[in-house]
Design a protein around this motif. Structure first.
Motif, PDB file in Angstrom:
ATOM      1  N   THR A 224      55.525 -70.429  60.795  1.00  0.00           N
ATOM      2  CA  THR A 224      56.338 -71.424  61.482  1.00  0.00           C
ATOM      3  C   THR A 224      57.080 -70.767  62.632  1.00  0.00           C
ATOM      4  O   THR A 224      57.777 -69.761  62.426  1.00  0.00           O
ATOM      5  CB  THR A 224      57.355 -72.074  60.536  1.00  0.00           C
ATOM      6  OG1 THR A 224      56.672 -72.661  59.424  1.00  0.00           O
ATOM      7  CG2 THR A 224      58.148 -73.161  61.252  1.00  0.00           C
TER       8      THR A 224
ATOM      9  N   SER B 262      59.921 -71.080  65.715  1.00  0.00           N
ATOM     10  CA  SER B 262      61.118 -71.833  66.039  1.00  0.00           C
ATOM     11  C   SER B 262      61.777 -71.227  67.265  1.00  0.00           C
ATOM     12  O   SER B 262      61.586 -70.041  67.568  1.00  0.00           O
ATOM     13  CB  SER B 262      62.086 -71.847  64.856  1.00  0.00           C
ATOM     14  OG  SER B 262      62.490 -70.535  64.518  1.00  0.00           O
ATOM     15  N   HIS B 263      62.549 -72.043  67.941  1.00  0.00           N
ATOM     16  CA  HIS B 263      63.207 -71.603  69.167  1.00  0.00           C
ATOM     17  C   HIS B 263      64.659 -72.069  69.175  1.00  0.00           C
ATOM     18  O   HIS B 263      64.971 -73.174  68.716  1.00  0.00           O
ATOM     19  CB  HIS B 263      62.489 -72.179  70.388  1.00  0.00           C
ATOM     20  CG  HIS B 263      63.220 -71.976  71.678  1.00  0.00           C
ATOM     21  ND1 HIS B 263      64.041 -72.942  72.229  1.00  0.00           N
ATOM     22  CD2 HIS B 263      63.281 -70.906  72.509  1.00  0.00           C
ATOM     23  CE1 HIS B 263      64.554 -72.485  73.354  1.00  0.00           C
ATOM     24  NE2 HIS B 263      64.114 -71.247  73.546  1.00  0.00           N
ATOM     25  N   SER B 264      65.512 -71.231  69.683  1.00  0.00           N
ATOM     26  CA  SER B 264      66.890 -71.611  69.923  1.00  0.00           C
ATOM     27  C   SER B 264      67.343 -70.950  71.212  1.00  0.00           C
ATOM     28  O   SER B 264      66.724 -70.001  71.703  1.00  0.00           O
ATOM     29  CB  SER B 264      67.789 -71.199  68.751  1.00  0.00           C
ATOM     30  OG  SER B 264      67.791 -69.796  68.589  1.00  0.00           O
TER      31      SER B 264
END
Length: 124
Positions: free
Chosen positions: A68, A70-72
C-alpha cells in the motif's frame, strides 16, 4: 533542489512486513507522480507503485493486495510511504523512491529524481 531520502528496509522472513518511507523536498506533487521502484539482483528495474496528485495509484500486478502506497505533505515536504505485507523472497530487491521517475534499459535512476535506494531482503 529536489532531494529524495529513503528510510526503512532491512531483512525479514517470508510472510513478514516492512515499511519504507521517503521524504521528497523541493518537488511539487502536482508536477508528476511519486513512487517506488525496485531492482532485484540480476534483474531489471520495475515500477512497484506510484501515486499522483489527481489520486491515481498504480501497483504492479505482483504486489497488488499486499503493498500500500500513501502520501502526505507538510510545509512543502512530501512523504511517500510503502507498506509491504506478506513479503516473499521474490520481493528481495533494492527499492528506490523517485519523483517523476523514469526507467530505461532495465535500469532504475534514468530520469527524474531518485533516492540512493534501500535494500529489502526476504528469506524463506
Amino acid at each position: 533542489e529536489v532531494q529524495v531520502v529513503e528510510s526503512g528496509g532491512g531483512s525479514v522472513q517470508a510472510g513478514g512486513s516492512l515499511r519504507l518511507s521517503c521524504t521528497v523536498s523541493g518537488f511539487k506533487f502536482h508536477d508528476a507522480a511519486l513512487g517506488w521502484y525496485r531492482q532485484p539482483p540480476g534483474d531489471m528495474c520495475e515500477l512497484v507503485s506510484t501515486i499522483s496528485d489527481d489520486g491515481e495509484i498504480i501497483y504492479t500486478d505482483s504486489v497488488k493486495g499486499r503493498f500500500t502506497i500513501s502520501h502526505s505533505q507538510d510545509n512543502g515536504k512530501n512523504t511517500v510511504d510503502l507498506q509491504m505485507n506478506s513479503l516473499t523472497p521474490e520481493d528481495t530487491a533494492v527499492y528506490y523512491c523517485a519523483a517523476d521517475g523514469n526507467v530505461a534499459g532495465g535500469l532504475c535512476r534514468q530520469g527524474g529524481y531518485w533516492g540512493q535506494g534501500t535494500q529489502v531482503t526476504v528469506s524463506s
